[in-house]
Design a protein around this motif. Sequence first.
Motif, PDB file in Angstrom:
ATOM      1  N   MET A 136       0.833  -1.198   0.000  1.00  0.00           N
ATOM      2  CA  MET A 136       0.000   0.000   0.000  1.00  0.00           C
ATOM      3  C   MET A 136       0.865   1.244   0.000  1.00  0.00           C
ATOM      4  N   ASN A 137       0.369   2.277  -0.623  1.00  0.00           N
ATOM      5  CA  ASN A 137       1.089   3.541  -0.686  1.00  0.00           C
ATOM      6  C   ASN A 137       0.583   4.438   0.435  1.00  0.00           C
ATOM      7  N   PRO A 138       1.340   4.619   1.510  1.00  0.00           N
ATOM      8  CA  PRO A 138       0.857   5.428   2.628  1.00  0.00           C
ATOM      9  C   PRO A 138       0.877   6.922   2.340  1.00  0.00           C
ATOM     10  N   TYR A 139       1.501   7.331   1.232  1.00  0.00           N
ATOM     11  CA  TYR A 139       1.675   8.748   0.936  1.00  0.00           C
ATOM     12  C   TYR A 139       0.591   9.305   0.032  1.00  0.00           C
ATOM     13  N   GLY A 140      -0.332   8.491  -0.369  1.00  0.00           N
ATOM     14  CA  GLY A 140      -1.395   8.972  -1.231  1.00  0.00           C
ATOM     15  C   GLY A 140      -1.156   8.591  -2.678  1.00  0.00           C
ATOM     16  N   LEU A 141      -2.073   8.979  -3.526  1.00  0.00           N
ATOM     17  CA  LEU A 141      -2.017   8.615  -4.932  1.00  0.00           C
ATOM     18  C   LEU A 141      -0.962   9.416  -5.677  1.00  0.00           C
ATOM     19  N   VAL A 142      -0.437   8.821  -6.720  1.00  0.00           N
ATOM     20  CA  VAL A 142       0.595   9.456  -7.541  1.00  0.00           C
ATOM     21  C   VAL A 142      -0.092  10.364  -8.553  1.00  0.00           C
ATOM     22  N   CYS A 143      -0.340  11.612  -8.174  1.00  0.00           N
ATOM     23  CA  CYS A 143      -1.078  12.536  -9.040  1.00  0.00           C
ATOM     24  C   CYS A 143      -0.296  13.811  -9.326  1.00  0.00           C
ATOM     25  N   GLY A 144       0.954  13.855  -8.974  1.00  0.00           N
ATOM     26  CA  GLY A 144       1.716  15.079  -9.185  1.00  0.00           C
ATOM     27  C   GLY A 144       1.097  16.210  -8.390  1.00  0.00           C
ATOM     28  N   GLY A 145       1.102  17.399  -8.943  1.00  0.00           N
ATOM     29  CA  GLY A 145       0.513  18.549  -8.271  1.00  0.00           C
ATOM     30  C   GLY A 145      -0.945  18.761  -8.600  1.00  0.00           C
ATOM     31  N   LEU A 146      -1.566  17.811  -9.327  1.00  0.00           N
ATOM     32  CA  LEU A 146      -2.975  17.977  -9.714  1.00  0.00           C
ATOM     33  C   LEU A 146      -3.891  18.002  -8.511  1.00  0.00           C
ATOM     34  N   MET A 147      -3.644  17.107  -7.579  1.00  0.00           N
ATOM     35  CA  MET A 147      -4.447  17.023  -6.371  1.00  0.00           C
ATOM     36  C   MET A 147      -3.722  16.117  -5.392  1.00  0.00           C
ATOM     37  N   LYS A 148      -4.139  16.186  -4.150  1.00  0.00           N
ATOM     38  CA  LYS A 148      -3.659  15.238  -3.159  1.00  0.00           C
ATOM     39  C   LYS A 148      -4.822  14.301  -2.868  1.00  0.00           C
ATOM     40  N   ALA A 149      -4.562  13.008  -2.935  1.00  0.00           N
ATOM     41  CA  ALA A 149      -5.616  12.029  -2.690  1.00  0.00           C
ATOM     42  C   ALA A 149      -5.047  10.847  -1.938  1.00  0.00           C
ATOM     43  N   GLN A 150      -5.844  10.366  -0.975  1.00  0.00           N
ATOM     44  CA  GLN A 150      -5.423   9.207  -0.207  1.00  0.00           C
ATOM     45  C   GLN A 150      -6.587   8.234  -0.131  1.00  0.00           C
ATOM     46  N   LEU A 151      -6.301   6.985  -0.401  1.00  0.00           N
ATOM     47  CA  LEU A 151      -7.299   5.930  -0.322  1.00  0.00           C
ATOM     48  C   LEU A 151      -7.594   5.651   1.144  1.00  0.00           C
ATOM     49  N   LEU A 152      -8.863   5.808   1.540  1.00  0.00           N
ATOM     50  CA  LEU A 152      -9.254   5.571   2.924  1.00  0.00           C
ATOM     51  C   LEU A 152      -9.782   4.154   3.123  1.00  0.00           C
ATOM     52  N   GLU A 153     -10.643   3.725   2.204  1.00  0.00           N
ATOM     53  CA  GLU A 153     -11.262   2.411   2.353  1.00  0.00           C
ATOM     54  C   GLU A 153     -11.634   1.873   0.985  1.00  0.00           C
ATOM     55  N   ARG A 154     -11.479   0.569   0.825  1.00  0.00           N
ATOM     56  CA  ARG A 154     -11.846  -0.094  -0.423  1.00  0.00           C
ATOM     57  C   ARG A 154     -12.635  -1.345  -0.065  1.00  0.00           C
ATOM     58  N   ARG A 155     -13.813  -1.489  -0.628  1.00  0.00           N
ATOM     59  CA  ARG A 155     -14.631  -2.662  -0.341  1.00  0.00           C
ATOM     60  C   ARG A 155     -15.254  -3.186  -1.621  1.00  0.00           C
ATOM     61  N   ARG A 156     -15.530  -4.446  -1.614  1.00  0.00           N
ATOM     62  CA  ARG A 156     -16.129  -5.089  -2.773  1.00  0.00           C
ATOM     63  C   ARG A 156     -17.642  -4.933  -2.702  1.00  0.00           C
ATOM     64  N   GLY A 157     -18.277  -4.840  -3.851  1.00  0.00           N
ATOM     65  CA  GLY A 157     -19.726  -4.731  -3.887  1.00  0.00           C
ATOM     66  C   GLY A 157     -20.292  -5.319  -5.161  1.00  0.00           C
ATOM     67  N   MET A 158     -21.464  -5.900  -5.046  1.00  0.00           N
ATOM     68  CA  MET A 158     -22.148  -6.466  -6.214  1.00  0.00           C
ATOM     69  C   MET A 158     -23.117  -5.427  -6.765  1.00  0.00           C
ATOM     70  N   ARG A 159     -23.214  -5.373  -8.063  1.00  0.00           N
ATOM     71  CA  ARG A 159     -24.168  -4.478  -8.723  1.00  0.00           C
ATOM     72  C   ARG A 159     -24.850  -5.224  -9.843  1.00  0.00           C
ATOM     73  N   LYS A 160     -26.122  -4.940 -10.026  1.00  0.00           N
ATOM     74  CA  LYS A 160     -26.856  -5.503 -11.152  1.00  0.00           C
ATOM     75  C   LYS A 160     -26.950  -4.422 -12.221  1.00  0.00           C
ATOM     76  N   LEU A 161     -26.582  -4.784 -13.436  1.00  0.00           N
ATOM     77  CA  LEU A 161     -26.587  -3.837 -14.549  1.00  0.00           C
ATOM     78  C   LEU A 161     -27.426  -4.374 -15.694  1.00  0.00           C
ATOM     79  N   MET A 162     -27.983  -3.462 -16.459  1.00  0.00           N
ATOM     80  CA  MET A 162     -28.684  -3.815 -17.693  1.00  0.00           C
ATOM     81  C   MET A 162     -27.870  -3.236 -18.848  1.00  0.00           C
ATOM     82  N   VAL A 163     -27.466  -4.091 -19.759  1.00  0.00           N
ATOM     83  CA  VAL A 163     -26.720  -3.655 -20.932  1.00  0.00           C
ATOM     84  C   VAL A 163     -27.357  -4.292 -22.145  1.00  0.00           C
TER      85      VAL A 163
END
Length: 184
Positions: A136-163
């Motif tokens: 894991m990257n504890p320093y946040g996302l690699v976005c240069g000076g565009l923005m600072k972003a840090q992943l807080l939580e990631r979870r799996r989820g099911m979705r039903k889609l119509m295509v």
Amino acid sequence: NSVREFGGLIREFDQKIVGFHPPRAEVAIVFDFKSLLMSEIEDGCGPDFTFCGNDMLYYYQFAHSGFYRLLRQNDLAVDYVDVNHLEKLAGYKVAYFPHCSMMPPTAGADIERFVANGGVVIADEGFAMRQPNTWMNPYGLVCGGLMKAQLLERRRGMRKLMVSGEAFETAGYHSEYRVQDAKV
């Protein structure tokens, strides 16, 4: 016989077709084999990112192939750019990053330059969430000076889609980020 005829046509018109090349694509898909390989063996969800060998549908296959199909169905040419050579994005209008979870350290500056020159970035969920050594990257996302972003939580989820009138379930990830200088 038909090959000989075709060869004759080419010889007849060879000076007229010299130098023909397909037009350069306006869209680049940025691809990273390390991220692809890691996603094959790792759950990528939960506190310790387990190697559980889950049987979920890997969304990156659908995100990547679906985006490619969408572009081709709309007669848009697509080029591929290796994630380790993002300087090659210069001149493209759009760069799509499907499941590029392990970005090289220089990526932030290259992406920032691309956006500063008018390029648009579409980054899939899980973008730059890891260092290339797979931790894991504890320093946040690699976005240069565009923005600072840090992943807080990631979870799996099911979705039903119509295509196209067909229903199906997907097993994707839902992530929460903390950002500065940007909107989630």
